[in-house]
Every structure is written in C-alpha cells, then in structure tokens.
Design an enzyme around this catalytic site. Structure first.
Site, PDB file in Angstrom:
ATOM      1  N   ASN A 154     -25.893 -65.381 -19.890  1.00 24.96           N
ATOM      2  CA  ASN A 154     -24.949 -66.414 -20.317  1.00 24.96           C
ATOM      3  C   ASN A 154     -24.425 -67.102 -19.060  1.00 24.96           C
ATOM      4  OD1 ASN A 154     -24.490 -66.046 -23.387  1.00 24.96           O
ATOM      5  ND2 ASN A 154     -24.420 -63.958 -22.565  1.00 24.96           N
ATOM      6  N   GLU A 155     -25.064 -68.213 -18.721  1.00 25.92           N
ATOM      7  CA  GLU A 155     -24.785 -68.919 -17.488  1.00 25.92           C
ATOM      8  C   GLU A 155     -23.478 -69.714 -17.605  1.00 25.92           C
ATOM      9  OE1 GLU A 155     -26.446 -68.001 -15.131  1.00 25.92           O
ATOM     10  OE2 GLU A 155     -28.610 -68.066 -15.375  1.00 25.92           O
ATOM     11  N   PRO A 156     -22.957 -70.224 -16.486  1.00 22.25           N
ATOM     12  CA  PRO A 156     -21.737 -71.031 -16.549  1.00 22.25           C
ATOM     13  C   PRO A 156     -21.824 -72.131 -17.598  1.00 22.25           C
ATOM     14  CG  PRO A 156     -22.280 -70.560 -14.276  1.00 22.25           C
ATOM     15  CD  PRO A 156     -23.419 -70.025 -15.092  1.00 22.25           C
ATOM     16  N   SER A 163     -21.558 -71.566 -20.810  1.00 21.33           N
ATOM     17  CA  SER A 163     -22.066 -71.061 -22.091  1.00 21.33           C
ATOM     18  C   SER A 163     -20.961 -71.115 -23.134  1.00 21.33           C
ATOM     19  CB  SER A 163     -22.561 -69.621 -21.939  1.00 21.33           C
ATOM     20  OG  SER A 163     -23.722 -69.560 -21.141  1.00 21.33           O
ATOM     21  N   THR A 222     -28.882 -67.909 -10.326  1.00 20.24           N
ATOM     22  CA  THR A 222     -29.492 -66.731 -10.940  1.00 20.24           C
ATOM     23  C   THR A 222     -30.929 -66.558 -10.477  1.00 20.24           C
ATOM     24  OG1 THR A 222     -28.077 -66.954 -12.879  1.00 20.24           O
ATOM     25  CG2 THR A 222     -30.097 -65.668 -13.145  1.00 20.24           C
TER      26      THR A 222
END
Length: 633
Positions: free
Chosen positions: A169-171, A173, A188
């Site tokens: 869950n990347e920035p 999300s 990532t």
C-alpha cells in the site's frame, strides 16, 4: 490520544515508549523483539488449537520478520508448537513473478518458515500473479473473499516500507482499499533492487492486501528494525493520520503493537527527547544527551548556554536539580573533550584487528583510523568476513575472464583451460535470467575481484599483506542476497582467528541499519566468538564499534572520536579508490546517490562540524566509535 502504558509491564530487555499514538515497545536487542512477536503468535495458535479452531495469519516477507519466523520454528521444534491447523495468507506478491523464483514472497516464506514447521502446503496461500493482467482483478477479489470466508485474519505481521508503505500500500493509497493490483513506488523498487540484482529487474506492479483488509485483522504486530526506519516510525506514529504515510492508518487499530529495536525507536520523543513529555529521572548519559540537544536547538556552543536557554526549551527540571547552566555546560563540554583521542589503541604497542563485513567496509568506515594505528606502530590486522561477490557487475567478471585469458596467451600459460573458463563465464552470463544467481565460476571470479581490491586498499592504508585475513564465512555463500543465519562454522572461524591473532583491540561494524543485513549478521557472529573466549577463560579484547557507509553515531553516543588531517582523508580516499568495482556506480548503492568515498568524507567532516558547532576544537574530520557493552544484539 496518546497510548498509555502505565497499567502494563514491559517484557525483559524492553520498555514502553510514551508519546506515540499506539502501544509501542522498544527492545534492547532484535532477538528479544523476535521472541516477543513469536510468543504473541504462538499464544494465538495454542488458544485456537485448544478450542479446535483454525488460526489465520496474514504475513509479509523481507528481512524484518525473519527473526520472528526463526523463533516460531524454534518453538515448533523445541516446544512442539503445532501449525497443523494454521492458515497463512501472504499479504503481497509481485506481478508476473514465477512462484518458484527466489525473489517471490512464496519462496521466501517457505525458506524462512513453512518448510520447517508442520503446516499443510495447501494452507499457505498467495495470490496467483502469473495470470494475464485482465484476470488479476478476479484473482484479487477471490483472494479477498477467501480471507473473509475464513473469518478474517487473526494476526497480521507487517513492517514499514522506506516510503511509509504497509505491504504494497504505497503513499496515497485509499484507507478502505481491499486486495488489489498496485503500481510500485520508485522508492519501493529501489529498496528491492538488491534482491533482483538491479533495479531494472524489479517488477513494476504487485498485488497487495488493502489497508481495510489489514485493519480488519483482530491483532496487528508492526515491526521495524534499524536507524533507517526511525524517521518513518516517528512520522507514522507521532504525527497525524495521512494517506501520504499509509502506515499512519495503523493508529486506528485498537489492538496494534508497534515493536521496535532501539535504533528504529531512536527518533521517537520518548526516546530522543523524553524530557519534553514531563518529569523524568536524570542520569549522566541523559544529561549529556539533553545538553547537546539544547546546544543544537539553541544554536549555541555549549559554553555559551545560559539559564534562559534551559527554561525556554523545557529543561526546567534539569536546570533546577543540576544547574546552573554554566555548571551543566562545563560538565558536558568535558565529557565531549574526553572523547577526542588521537591514539585510539593507546601509545604502547598493541595488536589491533578490524573486522570488515564486506571487502571495503574497513577503509570506508575507519580508513583514517587504520592509517593512525599503523602510524602508531601497532600490529594492524584486517579480517574480511565475506567475499562480497554478489556486489560485482557482470561486465567486470567478463572483463577479468577475458584479461586472464589474454594474459595466459601472452605468457603461454595453460591456454586451453583459461579459454574454457572464459567460455563458461560467457555461457553463464548469456543464459542467466534477470534476478538469478551466478554460476559457480562467475561467483569465484567476482570474489577474486573483491579480494584483489581489498588487499590493494588495505596496503594503501599501510597494512601488511600478511596481516590480511579472508574468512569467506559460510553464511554468506548462497550466491544470492538472501543469506543464511549465523552457524557454528561461522563462529568457529572467527574464534580460531581471535586465538591466532590475539588482538588487544577489536573493531566491529556496529551499523545495524546496513541495508544488506550483513553487518548485523557479522556482528552477531563476532560477539558469539568473543563470548566463547570468555567462557574458555581466554583474554577478551577491548571492542570498539564503528558505523558503515550508511549512518553516523549521534553526538551523545560517541565515545571515541579520532581526528583526521587533510592528508589522512586524502590517503583514505585513495584507499577507497582501490575498490574499482564499487566506484562510480555500485551494484547495491542503497538510496544514497553519492559514491562511497563521498559518503565517508561527508560523514567524517560532518562529525567534525558538529563538534565545532558545540564549541569544541575545530578539526578537519573525525571518525567516531562507541564501546561494546558486552551484550548480544
């Protein structure tokens, strides 16, 4: 609302940390953290087993939880912890990666956990990311439904990514997201580059359990290790909830435990500046820390601090009990002056041994001190603990194979064999798929490159060739970034070297934020070998810890600071330049774009600048060390 820990008791070798929005435990050793997390998981498994129920775990892979998984294996073997009714859902997987690939999360969880316990193979689940892209959504929906059909996740074990992500869950999300495909953030992918032998080979997409899926778990254990996570930990759990830092959403969970080692907890208010949270007990280290902090925030040299500086920066209690300001400032000034040492091994002839985890850590991290040890007449040894062969570009290996073939042709030396080796190298490189380990011949050539560079660098610093030891510890010999745990053979090799060299002073890489993890593993092996010396009533040397290329000790931590002249730093740079395979562009540079020599010089001069800003003598550069307290890590 800030979490309260007053009604709970922290386990041994840990402490509750005040000031965070969640229940936070900081552990003295990463092994204690792993034991605590594993015990929490084991308790859930045992209670479910007794009730005849299934335990559903949501797990991640990577270096952070591996200690926890090893402890679970130990509990299974020694205490018969039964995994037969456990189901594991892996919370993330790369898109398009073969499940048998060494970089897949399924392969990793098998290697570190499930192949070593009695969990049925069909109970270890991962999204099928090998299907066509148009089918990924249905795979994700089915995976989410399967979790729901099993009653949800009992425990989630997760970490914090370098950009604040949770699983993938990347920035930015969405908070109510479920299992889905996502595009991986460049941060990532860069962090995973070493696993794939290059960022260009890291997949661009992955499947991840959503934030809602994770937050619906009945319990969450969030783990973080190392200084490089300290800033993210503070931002995620002392700041507000924001989609820019997805880990901050974990604050909402009513049964979350944030488990940190001391380096990862180092920037939390309750650790870094506990006096800002209220009354506290003062001891010598805390006084030193507080006054140095005050010097920085006030922008004043130590001896220029006055009573008002203490008052306006919430240090009333310290001033009241240990003041006035002049007395406190002089006290800390003397402490810092006592750290400056031109002769870190003393003036009498000594035997010194520097343990270098990788073949270049000695000159990068303490090259100036090596120069000083040699100048002081000490017998100076360096032990290179691993070959470092995975950190060499393929084109360098091919160049050396070609060079040796031509060398042998020029001098008419075994032409047929050298030509055959060169063919094997070319075939190995041509057939190697992205992310795959090298064949044995290529690994040996890459190791030879690092060996020759290490020897040249140490000699440039003044060391004698006969005092260089290449240990090639077994734990490292996997051919991949993933290494084995420390074994008896590793410890015995180090122990035998200590008996042979009989050092008075030993230098050890104490950089636990090393992105490769090798520094941490090597330190563990050295400390075990030193413990064996003590058990067998052998002399135990003084142990000084240095930092690697990634981080420097904070001012209040430094116990020895070795001044370096411009000439010292120039010679150190030339020694680092001997590592040609790591110059200009290293295979695993981490997130710092600077070359290793630049990092080393900036760090050494930055430490000198910090001393100067405190009003201490102005030096060109300083290399910093701490003393080992005798405890395992």
């Amino acid at each position: 609302m800030l979490a309260s820990s007053s009604s709970s008791t922290a386990p041994d070798h840990s402490r509750f940390v005040d000031g965070t929005a969640v229940t936070t435990l900081a552990f003295d050793r990463s092994g204690d953290l792993a034991a605590y997390a594993a015990a929490a998981i084991a308790e859930s498994i045992q209670s479910h087993n007794q009730a005849g129920k299934q335990t559903v775990l949501g797990l991640v892979t990577g270096s952070t939880p591996t200690g926890t998984y090893r402890e679970l294996i130990r509990l299974h073997r020694e205490q018969k912890l039964d995994f037969s009714n456990v189901k594991i859902y892996l919370l993330g997987e790369y898109i398009g990666l073969n499940p048998e690939s060494p970089q897949s999360h399924l392969t990793s969880i098998r290697h570190y956990l499930t192949d070593h316990v009695n969990i049925p193979a069909e109970n270890v689940l991962v999204p099928d990311t090998t299907v066509s892209v148009d089918r990924i959504e249905s795979v994700c929906n089915a995976y989410e439904q399967a979790i729901q059909d099993d009653g949800g996740l009992d425990i989630v074990v997760c970490g914090i990514g370098r950009n604040g992500h949770v699983v993938f869950n990347e920035p930015f999300s969405i908070r109510n997201s479920h299992t889905r495909m996502c595009t991986l953030d460049p941060v990532t992918r860069r962090a995973a580059a070493s696993d794939f032998f290059g960022e260009e080979y890291v997949p661009t997409h992955a499947v991840t359990a959503g934030l809602e899926t994770i937050l619906n778990a009945r319990k969450i254990l969030c783990l973080a290790l190392g200084e490089h996570k300290a800033g993210l930990v503070r931002e995620a759990f002392e700041g507000g909830i924001t989609d820019r830092v997805p880990a901050s959403f974990l604050q909402e969970h009513p049964n979350l435990e944030l488990l940190l080692d001391q380096p990862a907890a180092g920037m939390l208010t309750g650790i870094a500046t506990p006096w800002l949270l209220g009354n506290m007990s003062w001891d010598e280290p805390m006084i030193k820390r507080a006054v140095l902090w005050l010097s920085e925030v006030a922008g004043k040299a130590l001896l220029k601090l006055d009573d008002n500086d203490f008052r306006v920066n919430d240090l009333h209690q310290l001033l009241r009990h240990y003041g006035p300001a002049e007395r406190l400032a002089h006290r800390v000034f003397r402490m810092m002056m006592d750290t400056i040492d031109y002769h870190p091994a003393g003036r009498d002839d000594q035997v010194c041994l520097c343990f270098s985890p990788h073949p270049d850590d000695d000159v990068i991290s303490m090259g100036g001190t090596l120069i000083r040890l040699v100048e002081d007449g000490h017998q100076t040894h360096v032990a290179y603990m691993t070959s470092g062969n995975i950190a060499v570009f393929d084109h360098d290996a091919l160049r050396v194979a070609d060079l040796v073939t031509e060398y042998n042709r020029l001098f008419n030396i075994d032409l047929d064999r050298s030509a055959e080796v060169e063919k094997q190298v070319r075939r190995g490189l041509d057939s190697k798929q992205p992310g795959q380990p090298d064949c044995e011949e290529i690994q040996r050539i890459k190791g030879l490159i690092r060996w020759s560079e290490a020897r040249a660098a140490a000699v440039k610093a003044g060391c004698q060739e006969e005092n260089l030891h290449f240990l090639d510890l077994p734990f490292y010999r996997t051919g991949t970034v993933t290494k084995n745990p420390v074994g008896e053979d590793d410890v015995q090799i180090i122990y035998d070297l200590l008996l042979k060299v009989k050092p008075h002073v030993v230098f050890v890489a104490g950089d636990l934020a090393d992105p490769h993890g090798t520094h941490r593993v090597c330190a563990e092996a050295i400390f075990l070998a030193l413990g064996r010396l003590k058990e067998k009533n052998q002399p135990v040397p003084e142990v000084l810890l240095y930092r690697g290329a990634w981080q420097e000790y904070a001012l209040h931590e430094i116990e020895i600071a070795v001044p370096l002249s411009p000439d010292d730093l120039e010679l150190k740079r030339k020694a680092i330049f001997m590592h040609e395979s790591q110059k200009d562009e290293a295979l695993f540079p981490g997130s710092d774009p600077r070359e290793f020599w630049q990092r080393a010089e900036d760090r050494n001069r930055g430490t000198a600048d910090a001393y100067n800003q405190c009003g201490l003598p102005e030096y060109y550069a300083l290399e910093a060390f701490t003393r080992w307290n005798g405890e395992p890590i």
